[in-house]
Scaffold this motif. Structure first.
Motif, mmCIF file in Angstrom:
data_model
loop_
_atom_site.group_PDB
_atom_site.id
_atom_site.type_symbol
_atom_site.label_atom_id
_atom_site.label_comp_id
_atom_site.label_asym_id
_atom_site.label_seq_id
_atom_site.Cartn_x
_atom_site.Cartn_y
_atom_site.Cartn_z
ATOM 1 N N THR A 66 10.582 60.711 3.197
ATOM 2 C CA THR A 66 10.966 61.808 2.316
ATOM 3 C C THR A 66 10.968 61.294 0.878
ATOM 4 O O THR A 66 11.167 60.105 0.650
ATOM 5 N N LEU A 74 4.893 63.979 -1.283
ATOM 6 C CA LEU A 74 4.253 63.375 -0.118
ATOM 7 C C LEU A 74 3.203 64.333 0.397
ATOM 8 O O LEU A 74 3.416 65.546 0.438
ATOM 9 N N ARG A 78 4.353 63.275 7.326
ATOM 10 C CA ARG A 78 5.568 62.664 6.769
ATOM 11 C C ARG A 78 6.395 61.947 7.837
ATOM 12 O O ARG A 78 7.483 61.481 7.557
ATOM 13 N N VAL A 86 1.192 57.495 4.956
ATOM 14 C CA VAL A 86 1.793 58.601 4.225
ATOM 15 C C VAL A 86 1.095 58.685 2.879
ATOM 16 O O VAL A 86 1.072 57.704 2.126
ATOM 17 N N TYR A 88 0.725 60.051 -1.020
ATOM 18 C CA TYR A 88 1.672 60.402 -2.070
ATOM 19 C C TYR A 88 0.915 60.775 -3.342
ATOM 20 O O TYR A 88 -0.228 60.381 -3.549
#
Length: 93
Positions: A66, A74, A78, A86, A88
């Protein structure tokens, strides 16, 4: 340059846990569910940035990422079980 991307590890909270198919009362050891994230970034350019963080752990361990700050978004998955990635995006400053 934008504030620390410990936001990518400080602003990005990564919670891990273990699951097991066994019905046992004993919990897995902490070492079994150790989670590592690469690359570790400390700053981002003022124009913003994007990339992928690699989450490494054992196949029995679950994790969830998170963002704790509004300027890091993100993208994609997740959470996962075992190793994963992940995406970003850091907003321009």
């Amino acid at each position: 340059r934008r504030a620390p991307l410990a936001a990518l590890v400080g602003g990005l909270a990564l919670a891990g846990g273990c699951s097991s198919a066994d019905v046992a009362v004993t919990a897995p050891s902490t070492a079994k569910c150790a989670v590592a994230v690469e690359p570790t970034l400390s700053t981002a350019p003022a124009g913003g940035a994007h990339g992928v963080l690699r989450v490494s752990t054992t196949r029995d361990c679950t994790w969830q990422a998170t963002s704790a700050v509004a300027w890091i978004e993100l993208t994609g998955s997740r959470s996962g079980q075992g190793s994963g990635e992940v995406g970003y995006r850091v907003a321009p400053n």
